[in-house]
Design an enzyme around this catalytic site. Structure first.
Site, short mmCIF file in Angstrom:
data_model
loop_
_atom_site.label_atom_id
_atom_site.label_comp_id
_atom_site.label_asym_id
_atom_site.label_seq_id
_atom_site.Cartn_x
_atom_site.Cartn_y
_atom_site.Cartn_z
N CYS A 10 0.75 -1.13 -0.13
CA CYS A 10 0.09 0.16 -0.23
C CYS A 10 0.83 0.78 -0.04
O CYS A 10 1.61 1.42 -0.77
CB CYS A 10 -0.97 0.00 1.57
N ASP B 56 -9.63 -3.35 -7.33
CA ASP B 56 -9.48 -2.55 -6.04
C ASP B 56 -9.78 -1.02 -6.44
O ASP B 56 -9.87 0.18 -7.80
CB ASP B 56 -7.28 -1.81 -6.30
N HIS C 252 -8.13 -4.23 -2.84
CA HIS C 252 -7.08 -3.44 -2.40
C HIS C 252 -6.70 -3.89 -1.16
O HIS C 252 -7.67 -4.95 -0.53
CB HIS C 252 -7.37 -1.95 -1.71
#
Length: 282
Positions: free
Chosen positions: A162, A219, A251
């Site tokens: 991330c 995502d 995600h």
């Protein structure tokens, strides 16, 4: 006479080490039943301090106990939630495979992300205040520490998740001694700012190490159009690169402690990462 309210070096160290305590960040509790827990049997694990130009920063490290020859080294880059239990577990997983894995607390100077209760506040009050230049310098310092403490400076890699995925791309364009990089669902584009002047798409042609990008087709925060733009930009890169999109994953699909976890994509991504490391000499 010193001020009784002064913050001594030892006090600061204790404060910083609190960011590496066992457990998960408040923003991601409660954790899910799918959480993976890797034991430390056969490993040497725990917090260390990394000297840097702007003061020591804490880090979590794990490596095989009683290692003889210098070990291949992997920098493990945190999500916005800091070096909490999940990132520490990733370090132990890599150590079980023979790596010296080190996760520096890259938010240490700005605060402790584990103590925030909601993501928007965490993003605004802490994450946005962390300069990319500071992060890249701290990663350089972490590799210097590793080289002095059992790591092989000729075999170094980076992987991040991330927020750390974005940093992984940037570091691959920064350090010419890096051998391999694997970015997990790192943001690729954004508005330039003082703290974040460039983004991965901006440095695609400047990569100095082979990069594998792992992304989720569902995502909601990283559009497939930006992934496609990155793939186009990477054609100008002079090093090997590859992006894999897991169509059914969203995600944070490797975050086994969160509902976003997608076991099949996480397992395949992990094997792709290890293969990428081996292919490029780490």
């Amino acid at each position: 006479m010193s001020d009784h309210n002064s913050f001594s070096t030892e006090d600061r160290r204790r404060f910083l080490l609190a960011s590496l305590a066992a457990g998960f960040a408040l923003t991601v509790r409660p954790v899910t039943a799918s959480t993976i827990v890797t034991d430390s049997a056969g490993l040497s694990v725990g917090p260390v301090f990394i000297p840097s130009a702007n003061g020591d920063i804490p880090a979590y490290q794990a490596h095989p106990a009683n290692a003889g020859a210098p070990l291949p080294t992997v920098l493990v880059i945190q999500e916005i939630f800091g070096v909490h239990e999940h990132i520490q577990d990733v370090c132990r997983r890599l150590a079980k495979l023979g790596y010296l894995a080190i996760a520096p607390d890259l938010f240490a100077r700005q605060g402790d992300p584990r103590q925030y209760n909601d993501i928007p506040t965490l993003q605004k009050e802490l994450v946005a205040k962390v300069p990319d230049a500071q992060v890249l310098a701290d990663l350089d310092a972490a590799l210097q520490w590793a080289a002095r403490n059992g790591g092989d400076p000729a075999r170094v890699a980076i992987t991040g998740f991330c927020w750390g995925g974005r940093i992984t791309w940037l570091y691959a364009a920064h350090n010419p001694h890096l051998k391999a990089a694997v970015a997990w669902y790192g943001r690729l584009v954004g508005q330039p700012s003082t703290n974040m002047p460039r983004h991965p798409l901006d440095v695609a042609a400047e990569l100095k190490a082979p990069v594998l990008g792992l992304y989720g087709g569902r995502d909601q925060g990283i559009g497939l159009d930006t992934v496609q733009a990155m793939q186009t930009a990477l054609k100008r890169a002079e090093v090997a690169n590859k992006i894999i999109v897991y169509e059914d994953a969203g995600h944070a699909f490797n975050a086994d402690y969160r509902p976003s976890y997608h076991a099949a994509a996480a397992r395949d991504g992990w094997m792709e990462m290890l293969g990428w490391f081996r292919r490029h000499g780490v």
